[in-house]
Design a protein around this motif. Sequence first.
Motif, PDB file in Angstrom:
ATOM      1  N   ASP A   1      -4.408  17.076 -21.769  1.00  0.00           N
ATOM      2  CA  ASP A   1      -5.218  17.191 -20.549  1.00  0.00           C
ATOM      3  C   ASP A   1      -4.349  17.223 -19.295  1.00  0.00           C
ATOM      4  O   ASP A   1      -4.835  17.026 -18.183  1.00  0.00           O
ATOM      5  N   GLY A   2      -3.061  17.452 -19.502  1.00  0.00           N
ATOM      6  CA  GLY A   2      -2.145  17.474 -18.370  1.00  0.00           C
ATOM      7  C   GLY A   2      -1.494  16.131 -18.101  1.00  0.00           C
ATOM      8  O   GLY A   2      -0.615  16.025 -17.244  1.00  0.00           O
ATOM      9  N   THR A   3      -1.928  15.095 -18.815  1.00  0.00           N
ATOM     10  CA  THR A   3      -1.313  13.782 -18.656  1.00  0.00           C
ATOM     11  C   THR A   3      -0.574  13.407 -19.940  1.00  0.00           C
ATOM     12  O   THR A   3      -0.771  14.021 -20.989  1.00  0.00           O
ATOM     13  N   THR A   4       0.237  12.369 -19.822  1.00  0.00           N
ATOM     14  CA  THR A   4       1.061  11.945 -20.951  1.00  0.00           C
ATOM     15  C   THR A   4       0.997  10.441 -21.098  1.00  0.00           C
ATOM     16  O   THR A   4       1.090   9.710 -20.105  1.00  0.00           O
ATOM     17  N   ASP A   5       0.826   9.974 -22.320  1.00  0.00           N
ATOM     18  CA  ASP A   5       0.965   8.552 -22.604  1.00  0.00           C
ATOM     19  C   ASP A   5       2.435   8.251 -22.888  1.00  0.00           C
ATOM     20  O   ASP A   5       3.166   9.106 -23.416  1.00  0.00           O
ATOM     21  N   LEU A   6       2.832   7.041 -22.565  1.00  0.00           N
ATOM     22  CA  LEU A   6       4.211   6.627 -22.777  1.00  0.00           C
ATOM     23  C   LEU A   6       4.252   5.360 -23.618  1.00  0.00           C
ATOM     24  O   LEU A   6       3.465   4.428 -23.399  1.00  0.00           O
ATOM     25  N   VAL A   7       5.168   5.325 -24.580  1.00  0.00           N
ATOM     26  CA  VAL A   7       5.419   4.121 -25.373  1.00  0.00           C
ATOM     27  C   VAL A   7       6.926   3.891 -25.396  1.00  0.00           C
ATOM     28  O   VAL A   7       7.714   4.798 -25.125  1.00  0.00           O
ATOM     29  N   ILE A   8       7.314   2.670 -25.717  1.00  0.00           N
ATOM     30  CA  ILE A   8       8.732   2.385 -25.912  1.00  0.00           C
ATOM     31  C   ILE A   8       9.071   2.650 -27.375  1.00  0.00           C
ATOM     32  O   ILE A   8       8.359   2.183 -28.278  1.00  0.00           O
ATOM     33  N   ALA A   9      10.119   3.411 -27.617  1.00  0.00           N
ATOM     34  CA  ALA A   9      10.550   3.687 -28.987  1.00  0.00           C
ATOM     35  C   ALA A   9      10.727   2.370 -29.726  1.00  0.00           C
ATOM     36  O   ALA A   9      11.362   1.434 -29.216  1.00  0.00           O
ATOM     37  N   GLN A  10      10.171   2.280 -30.932  1.00  0.00           N
ATOM     38  CA  GLN A  10      10.176   1.008 -31.645  1.00  0.00           C
ATOM     39  C   GLN A  10      11.587   0.487 -31.916  1.00  0.00           C
ATOM     40  O   GLN A  10      11.819  -0.719 -31.876  1.00  0.00           O
TER      41      GLN A  10
ATOM     42  N   LYS B   1       0.839  -1.191   0.000  1.00  0.00           N
ATOM     43  CA  LYS B   1       0.000   0.000   0.000  1.00  0.00           C
ATOM     44  C   LYS B   1       0.882   1.251   0.000  1.00  0.00           C
ATOM     45  O   LYS B   1       1.846   1.354   0.753  1.00  0.00           O
ATOM     46  N   GLY B   2       0.570   2.185  -0.909  1.00  0.00           N
ATOM     47  CA  GLY B   2       1.299   3.438  -0.972  1.00  0.00           C
ATOM     48  C   GLY B   2       2.462   3.452  -1.933  1.00  0.00           C
ATOM     49  O   GLY B   2       3.093   4.495  -2.122  1.00  0.00           O
ATOM     50  N   GLU B   3       2.752   2.322  -2.591  1.00  0.00           N
ATOM     51  CA  GLU B   3       3.859   2.258  -3.548  1.00  0.00           C
ATOM     52  C   GLU B   3       3.343   2.409  -4.975  1.00  0.00           C
ATOM     53  O   GLU B   3       2.260   1.926  -5.302  1.00  0.00           O
ATOM     54  N   SER B   4       4.129   3.032  -5.827  1.00  0.00           N
ATOM     55  CA  SER B   4       3.779   3.177  -7.238  1.00  0.00           C
ATOM     56  C   SER B   4       4.675   2.280  -8.087  1.00  0.00           C
ATOM     57  O   SER B   4       5.745   1.835  -7.641  1.00  0.00           O
ATOM     58  N   ALA B   5       4.249   2.048  -9.315  1.00  0.00           N
ATOM     59  CA  ALA B   5       5.052   1.245 -10.237  1.00  0.00           C
ATOM     60  C   ALA B   5       6.381   1.931 -10.524  1.00  0.00           C
ATOM     61  O   ALA B   5       7.431   1.272 -10.580  1.00  0.00           O
ATOM     62  N   LEU B   6       6.331   3.232 -10.704  1.00  0.00           N
ATOM     63  CA  LEU B   6       7.565   3.968 -10.993  1.00  0.00           C
ATOM     64  C   LEU B   6       8.541   3.860  -9.830  1.00  0.00           C
ATOM     65  O   LEU B   6       9.745   3.641 -10.029  1.00  0.00           O
ATOM     66  N   GLU B   7       8.035   3.975  -8.633  1.00  0.00           N
ATOM     67  CA  GLU B   7       8.881   3.863  -7.441  1.00  0.00           C
ATOM     68  C   GLU B   7       9.508   2.477  -7.345  1.00  0.00           C
ATOM     69  O   GLU B   7      10.712   2.345  -7.076  1.00  0.00           O
ATOM     70  N   LEU B   8       8.732   1.454  -7.589  1.00  0.00           N
ATOM     71  CA  LEU B   8       9.240   0.085  -7.460  1.00  0.00           C
ATOM     72  C   LEU B   8      10.264  -0.254  -8.542  1.00  0.00           C
ATOM     73  O   LEU B   8      11.230  -0.967  -8.285  1.00  0.00           O
ATOM     74  N   SER B   9      10.053   0.255  -9.752  1.00  0.00           N
ATOM     75  CA  SER B   9      10.993  -0.054 -10.830  1.00  0.00           C
ATOM     76  C   SER B   9      12.346   0.597 -10.592  1.00  0.00           C
ATOM     77  O   SER B   9      13.374   0.124 -11.090  1.00  0.00           O
TER      78      SER B   9
ATOM     79  N   ASN C   1      -0.673   5.439 -19.548  1.00  0.00           N
ATOM     80  CA  ASN C   1      -0.721   6.818 -19.100  1.00  0.00           C
ATOM     81  C   ASN C   1       0.193   7.006 -17.897  1.00  0.00           C
ATOM     82  O   ASN C   1       0.294   6.122 -17.042  1.00  0.00           O
ATOM     83  N   ASP C   2       0.850   8.147 -17.829  1.00  0.00           N
ATOM     84  CA  ASP C   2       1.778   8.361 -16.713  1.00  0.00           C
ATOM     85  C   ASP C   2       1.068   8.363 -15.364  1.00  0.00           C
ATOM     86  O   ASP C   2       1.676   8.073 -14.326  1.00  0.00           O
ATOM     87  N   THR C   3      -0.236   8.639 -15.360  1.00  0.00           N
ATOM     88  CA  THR C   3      -1.015   8.564 -14.119  1.00  0.00           C
ATOM     89  C   THR C   3      -0.927   7.170 -13.514  1.00  0.00           C
ATOM     90  O   THR C   3      -0.794   7.005 -12.296  1.00  0.00           O
ATOM     91  N   ALA C   4      -1.018   6.151 -14.371  1.00  0.00           N
ATOM     92  CA  ALA C   4      -0.991   4.770 -13.892  1.00  0.00           C
ATOM     93  C   ALA C   4       0.355   4.419 -13.255  1.00  0.00           C
ATOM     94  O   ALA C   4       0.408   3.691 -12.254  1.00  0.00           O
ATOM     95  N   LEU C   5       1.429   4.931 -13.830  1.00  0.00           N
ATOM     96  CA  LEU C   5       2.756   4.611 -13.298  1.00  0.00           C
ATOM     97  C   LEU C   5       3.061   5.341 -11.998  1.00  0.00           C
ATOM     98  O   LEU C   5       3.868   4.874 -11.194  1.00  0.00           O
ATOM     99  N   ASN C   6       2.415   6.477 -11.800  1.00  0.00           N
ATOM    100  CA  ASN C   6       2.695   7.293 -10.613  1.00  0.00           C
ATOM    101  C   ASN C   6       1.692   7.102  -9.482  1.00  0.00           C
ATOM    102  O   ASN C   6       1.955   7.523  -8.357  1.00  0.00           O
ATOM    103  N   GLU C   7       0.547   6.485  -9.783  1.00  0.00           N
ATOM    104  CA  GLU C   7      -0.483   6.325  -8.751  1.00  0.00           C
ATOM    105  C   GLU C   7      -0.056   5.322  -7.692  1.00  0.00           C
ATOM    106  O   GLU C   7       0.467   4.244  -7.999  1.00  0.00           O
ATOM    107  N   LYS C   8      -0.316   5.650  -6.450  1.00  0.00           N
ATOM    108  CA  LYS C   8       0.048   4.780  -5.338  1.00  0.00           C
ATOM    109  C   LYS C   8      -0.993   3.682  -5.154  1.00  0.00           C
ATOM    110  O   LYS C   8      -2.196   3.914  -5.280  1.00  0.00           O
ATOM    111  N   ALA C   9      -0.511   2.504  -4.857  1.00  0.00           N
ATOM    112  CA  ALA C   9      -1.377   1.333  -4.738  1.00  0.00           C
ATOM    113  C   ALA C   9      -2.184   1.351  -3.452  1.00  0.00           C
ATOM    114  O   ALA C   9      -1.785   1.946  -2.449  1.00  0.00           O
ATOM    115  N   GLY C  10      -3.326   0.675  -3.503  1.00  0.00           N
ATOM    116  CA  GLY C  10      -4.137   0.479  -2.309  1.00  0.00           C
ATOM    117  C   GLY C  10      -3.690  -0.771  -1.568  1.00  0.00           C
ATOM    118  O   GLY C  10      -2.628  -1.339  -1.838  1.00  0.00           O
TER     119      GLY C  10
END
Length: 266
Positions: free
Chosen positions: A157-166, A130-138, A193-202
């Motif tokens: 909208d203030g958010t950013t999508d991320l892809v891996i350069a091909q 609880k309280g950890e994000s994917a970005l933090e863990l990686s 979306n960068d929101t998903a990588l930065n959001e803290k887990a429940g």
Amino acid sequence: MRVRKVFAVLGTLLALAAVVPSGAGAAEDAGKKGAKKPTVVLVHGAFADGSSWNGVVERLQRKGYPVVAVANPLRSVTGDANYLKQVLATIEGPIVLAGHSYGGMVQSQAALGNPNVKALVYVAAFAPEKGESALELSNKLPGSTLGEAVRPIALGDGTTDLVIAQDKYWQQFAADVSREDATLAAATQRPINDTALNEKAGEPAWKTIPSYFVVAGKDKNIPIAAQKWMAERAHGRAVVEVRGASHSVAVSHPDTVADLIVRAAR
């Protein structure tokens, strides 16, 4: 008289046939009495889609398991987990959840409180507290080079999508997959979306549901040291290390992944 005897014997045989099931029928009846195999629900992570599970799906279906490969929205941990919850609610009977990469964040939250989910399988995946994000863990332990390979797509909208350069996808994400298959995966990858990588887990479900782990020996997204650390913290029932495996371990080693899922299902 002889004719009457023949008909009498035939009548007896037909009566017995009606009472005693044939071999096929008996086997079918026995199957019905057996325990129902759990449904395996597969959750892909970022920079991939449901087809990344194809090899695993094929092997599980061959063993008689019903399988659902969910289309993970990759928008936010809470939103993605709520979507997965709705999918799980449509499935009757026991469930085994398997998540790859960011899919581990989603399944950890979605399975909480669902009595049908009997096991969680983490495939080169995040198993957050609880309280950890994917970005933090990686970035918790050294070894990830993902930041150097991603490219942003501003959404306005203030958010950013991320892809891996091909041109970096093969080495970064799927180094032990054929160049041809990695090139296809790079072109069809789904952005996160960068929101998903930065959001803290429940609160995570792995605290109450048995967990199993496949760790990838040469993962450049989630370092193997971080994967092992999360597996140890979650008191994983089994931890299978695939030496030399990239982050796409479910694609390159579908037998190993499917075998652990079957083990969890039993």
